[in-house]
Design an enzyme around this catalytic site. Structure first.
Site, short mmCIF file in Angstrom:
data_model
loop_
_atom_site.label_atom_id
_atom_site.label_comp_id
_atom_site.label_asym_id
_atom_site.label_seq_id
_atom_site.Cartn_x
_atom_site.Cartn_y
_atom_site.Cartn_z
N HIS A 110 0.87 -1.17 0.00
CA HIS A 110 0.00 0.00 0.00
C HIS A 110 0.91 1.23 0.00
CE1 HIS A 110 -2.62 -3.00 2.04
NE2 HIS A 110 -3.65 -2.30 1.57
N ASP A 113 2.21 2.14 3.37
CA ASP A 113 3.17 1.19 3.95
C ASP A 113 4.60 1.66 3.72
OD1 ASP A 113 1.00 -0.51 4.36
OD2 ASP A 113 1.35 -1.59 2.49
N ASP A 316 -10.71 -11.83 11.29
CA ASP A 316 -9.67 -12.00 10.27
C ASP A 316 -8.31 -12.09 10.95
OD1 ASP A 316 -8.47 -12.12 7.84
OD2 ASP A 316 -8.94 -10.08 7.21
#
Length: 446
Positions: A110, A113, A316
């Site tokens: 990303h 990131d 998740d």
């Protein structure tokens, strides 16, 4: 805080080697690949090309082990106080050292990131261009390629009510500008795909939501991305990553079937494919094989985020894969779909909060790669033997008969079918699906 010097963050110094199934660990070589022989031919293609592994930037180098009940547990040298761009450069050094050690041919990221967000979008883009230049150099030096890039349209508080689906058109415009920059960066870096994950594209309550309007906004946003892809000549796939919930209560990209309906409604079914994640499939009430098989049947299978969930937890967990039967069945569906194409197997997985040693990153990725390689060899046996496929063909062979073909080609009406059944005295009897035999057969391959 870990103060390992630049270039020596991991105790491993040389890239991990393939030693075969007979490998015995030693103090000098604690890990080697037993199954991942990247040059081994699997169904006519090199194993590396069948699997196309990628390491993700966010969990591995941005994640700090924070959970809802505890602060950071991964005290990396590039975390915490300090010049944010210096930290970003340090992070890039360590990232590409990990890619070198484990031998992954791809990585994913990303925008937030790899470079810190600035006070304005212009400043954020300038910082990202500095990192892009670093990536270009490191990619040339190492041969590592970009599987896909994406824009983070969910972390900043401006996106708390969504990006494309936000009630404020200024937020929509800001998100569009952010995607434009990252799509162009992905294109310049030779990325094979561009991914959109709608982490906030959903709602918490219908009491304050115009669902029809938000779906229209989302459709327009995706059309803008596709239009710009063609304008700049990007040859990669545009991918959507489905997820039913978390962080929002209800996300618009719930699963493969939901996304396909959305794509059809917006005329995008030939322009956009899907990046599928195992843990997201579980949250949607499916297994991974189902989502891959359905995406393949609908012509929108694109790529995979390879991880696993904890069957005892309802969220998740993004764990590294370690279940051979599950991964073998997953890769069997991938091979049946014609292979991974220009997608790949991206390890969207994170270390457990207590796995704080730098070398845990090496062990986690390398172990997962070796497991996937072993699973691929099992899936190859399943394809080559053909027993499963022969059973399916036999089960549906009636549809290749004159009556079956006539029904599917629209040559029969309800009236003609009813007349034929009565005239012929048809009394069809059920046949066994032989599920238990097939499950036994699969266990034999493993």
């Amino acid at each position: 805080m870990d103060t390992a010097p630049r270039g020596a963050y991991f105790s491993f110094r040389e890239p991990l080697a393939f030693r075969g199934e007979g490998f015995v660990p030693t103090a000098e070589e604690p890990f080697a690949y037993r199954f991942y022989d990247k040059n081994r031919l699997v169904l006519g293609r090199r194993m590396e090309d069948q699997l196309r592994f990628a390491a993700c930037y966010w969990h591995s180098f941005v994640g700090d082990g924070t959970d809802p009940f505890g602060d950071a547990s991964f005290l990396r040298p590039w975390h915490g106080a300090g010049d944010p761009m210096a930290q970003a450069l340090h992070k890039a050094d360590v990232a590409f050292d990990l890619f070198r050690l484990i031998g992954t041919p791809f990585f994913t990221f990303h925008d937030r990131d790899v470079a810190p967000e600035g006070a304005t979008l212009r400043e954020s883009n300038e910082r990202l261009r500095r990192i892009e230049a670093v990536f270009e150099r490191k990619m040339d030096q190492t041969g590592v390629k970009l599987l896909w890039g994406t824009a983070n349209l969910f972390s900043n508080r401006r996106y708390m009510a969504g990006a494309a689906t936000n009630p404020d058109p200024d937020v929509f415009a800001y998100a569009a500008a952010q995607v434009k920059n990252v799509l162009e960066m992905t294109h310049r870096l030779g990325g094979h795909n561009y991914v959109l994950w709608g982490g906030r594209e959903g709602y918490e309550t219908l009491l304050n939501t115009d669902l029809k309007r938000e779906l229209a906004q989302l459709g327009r946003f995706l059309n803008l991305v596709v239009e710009h892809k063609h304008k700049i000549g990007f040859k990669g796939q545009i991918l959507i990553e489905p997820k039913p919930a978390e962080p929002t209560k209800h996300q618009y990209d719930h699963d493969v079937a939901t996304v396909y309906g959305f794509l059809k409604a917006n005329g995008l079914e030939t322009e956009v494919k899907l990046n599928l994640e195992q843990n997201h499939a579980l949250l949607a009430g499916h297994n991974f094989e189902h989502e891959i098989a359905l995406a393949s049947a609908l012509g929108i299978f694109g790529s995979i985020d390879m991880n696993r969930g904890d069957e005892m937890l309802g969220w998740d967990t993004d764990q590294f894969p370690n279940n051979l039967p599950q991964v073998a069945l997953t890769l069997y569906e991938v091979l049946k779909a014609g292979g991974i194409g220009q997608g790949g197997l991206n390890f969207d997985a994170k270390l457990r909060r207590q796995s704080i040693d730098p070398d845990d990153l090496v062990w986690a990725h390398a172990s997962a790669m070796d497991l996937c390689a072993r699973a691929l060899l099992v899936a190859e046996k399943m394809v080559q033997d053909g027993a499963l496929q022969r059973h399916v063909q036999t089960r549906y062979q009636g549809w290749d008969s004159p009556r079956g073909r006539a029904i599917l080609q629209g040559e029969c009406s309800l009236e003609t079918l009813a007349r034929d059944v009565e005239a012929e005295g048809l009394e069809p009897q059920p046949r066994s699906s032989q599920q238990e035999r097939l499950e036994h057969l699969v266990n034999g391959y493993i």
